[in-house]
Design a protein around this motif. Structure first.
Motif, short mmCIF file in Angstrom:
data_model
loop_
_atom_site.label_atom_id
_atom_site.label_comp_id
_atom_site.label_asym_id
_atom_site.label_seq_id
_atom_site.Cartn_x
_atom_site.Cartn_y
_atom_site.Cartn_z
N ASN A 37 0.83 -1.21 0.00
CA ASN A 37 0.00 0.00 0.00
C ASN A 37 0.86 1.26 0.00
O ASN A 37 0.54 2.25 -0.66
CB ASN A 37 -0.93 0.00 1.21
CG ASN A 37 -2.04 -1.03 1.08
OD1 ASN A 37 -2.42 -1.40 -0.03
ND2 ASN A 37 -2.55 -1.50 2.21
N ARG A 40 2.43 1.51 -3.49
CA ARG A 40 1.41 1.90 -4.47
C ARG A 40 1.03 3.36 -4.32
O ARG A 40 0.84 4.07 -5.31
CB ARG A 40 0.17 1.02 -4.29
CG ARG A 40 -0.86 1.18 -5.39
CD ARG A 40 -1.95 0.12 -5.25
NE ARG A 40 -2.72 0.31 -4.04
CZ ARG A 40 -3.77 1.14 -3.94
NH1 ARG A 40 -4.13 1.87 -4.98
NH2 ARG A 40 -4.43 1.24 -2.81
N SER A 41 0.96 3.83 -3.08
CA SER A 41 0.60 5.22 -2.84
C SER A 41 1.67 6.18 -3.35
O SER A 41 1.36 7.25 -3.88
CB SER A 41 0.37 5.44 -1.34
OG SER A 41 0.09 6.79 -1.06
N LYS A 44 1.80 6.24 -7.56
CA LYS A 44 0.59 6.43 -8.37
C LYS A 44 0.87 7.27 -9.61
O LYS A 44 0.47 6.93 -10.73
CB LYS A 44 -0.50 7.09 -7.53
CG LYS A 44 -1.27 6.14 -6.63
CD LYS A 44 -2.39 6.87 -5.91
CE LYS A 44 -3.20 5.90 -5.05
NZ LYS A 44 -4.31 6.59 -4.33
N ILE A 88 -3.51 -2.89 -12.91
CA ILE A 88 -3.80 -1.81 -11.96
C ILE A 88 -4.88 -2.23 -10.96
O ILE A 88 -4.74 -2.03 -9.74
CB ILE A 88 -4.23 -0.54 -12.72
CG1 ILE A 88 -3.05 0.01 -13.53
CG2 ILE A 88 -4.74 0.52 -11.75
CD1 ILE A 88 -3.40 1.19 -14.41
N LYS A 92 -4.52 -2.86 -6.90
CA LYS A 92 -5.36 -2.00 -6.06
C LYS A 92 -6.25 -2.82 -5.13
O LYS A 92 -6.43 -2.48 -3.95
CB LYS A 92 -6.22 -1.09 -6.94
CG LYS A 92 -7.09 -0.12 -6.17
CD LYS A 92 -7.86 0.79 -7.12
CE LYS A 92 -8.73 1.78 -6.34
NZ LYS A 92 -9.49 2.67 -7.27
N ARG A 93 -6.80 -3.91 -5.64
CA ARG A 93 -7.72 -4.74 -4.85
C ARG A 93 -7.02 -5.90 -4.15
O ARG A 93 -7.68 -6.74 -3.54
CB ARG A 93 -8.83 -5.28 -5.76
CG ARG A 93 -9.72 -4.20 -6.36
CD ARG A 93 -10.85 -4.81 -7.16
NE ARG A 93 -11.73 -3.79 -7.71
CZ ARG A 93 -12.80 -4.04 -8.46
NH1 ARG A 93 -13.11 -5.31 -8.75
NH2 ARG A 93 -13.55 -3.07 -8.92
N HIS A 94 -5.72 -5.95 -4.27
CA HIS A 94 -4.94 -7.04 -3.67
C HIS A 94 -5.42 -8.40 -4.18
O HIS A 94 -5.48 -9.38 -3.42
CB HIS A 94 -5.02 -6.99 -2.14
CG HIS A 94 -4.32 -5.81 -1.55
ND1 HIS A 94 -4.15 -5.64 -0.20
CD2 HIS A 94 -3.75 -4.72 -2.13
CE1 HIS A 94 -3.51 -4.50 0.03
NE2 HIS A 94 -3.26 -3.92 -1.13
#
Length: 233
Positions: A37, A40-41, A44, A88, A92-94
């Motif tokens: 997370n 990913r943050s 972006k 993507i 994002k949703r793992h």
């Protein structure tokens, strides 16, 4: 920007995008969700930039492609358009399933792009297209000496060095010093069965993603370069 430089930029962006995506996928598969997370943050914007550059540069290279688009290229384009959103969403949703699909699709697409083949087999030697004819060419008499190619006979000394320099500057980046590098799908010049005249035409007009050099080289330089590519070992 020359199309060759544009092509190399496209390849570089694709590799960077793949490395970043594979790093995130690895974190997901290892269960490092908190770390994922954070990564990913912080990436972006980078993801958006890479994705946009891939689509824009890929579209431009497709537009500049000489001749009809081959099947492998059309399939590659379609898979890229599908794989990017899948990757993507998967991260994002793992979702390990979507991420795995994205990883496999990207790896397959990269293999197709490098080999110019949907089954990722080595490219076959280029074969010149011939038109059927019922007229047989007269065979030279045994007593007649074979015609000497003036370019071949002169391709030594200073001219040979000049031709080598031209090859190094214009061709070696993709074809390699021995003609077998095959960067970004460049043809293997040692395995090609194209005649000198056909090679000269490709040099002058370009083919696929290879630009033409007819405006940069004289007729003699084009023929000398074409002849030189038949001597690569």
């Amino acid at each position: 920007m020359p199309i060759t430089a544009f092509l190399h930029t496209h390849v570089l962006v694709v590799i960077l995008f793949l490395l970043l995506f594979l790093a995130k996928a690895l974190l997901l598969f290892l269960g490092k969700h908190d770390t994922l997370n954070k990564v990913r943050s912080s990436t972006k914007i980078l993801d958006m930039v890479f994705g946009t550059l891939i689509l824009v540069s890929g579209g431009f290279l497709t537009y500049k492609y000489n001749g009809p688009l081959p099947t492998w290229l059309l399939v590659k384009m379609g898979l890229v358009l599908v794989a990017i959103p899948i990757a993507i969403v998967g991260i994002k949703r793992h979702s390990k399933v979507l991420t795995a699909v994205g990883v496999l699709t990207f790896l397959y697409v990269y293999g197709v792009a490098e080999t110019k083949s949907l089954n990722m087999s080595p490219a076959q030697p280029e074969v010149a297209e011939t038109m059927p004819t019922s007229v047989e060419k007269p065979q030279p008499k045994a007593s007649e000496p074979a015609a000497v190619n003036p370019i071949l006979s002169q391709l030594e000394g200073t001219q040979l060095n000049n031709t080598k320099a031209i090859y190094t500057q214009l061709c070696a980046t993709c074809h390699g010093p021995d003609g077998q590098k095959g960067l970004s799908g460049a043809s293997n010049l040692q395995r090609s069965t194209l005649s000198v005249e056909e090679r000269k035409a490709v040099i002058a007009n370009g083919r696929g993603l290879m630009p033409g050099f007819g405006s940069q080289l004289s007729e003699q330089e084009q023929e000398a370069l074409a002849q030189f590519t038949t001597m690569l070992k």
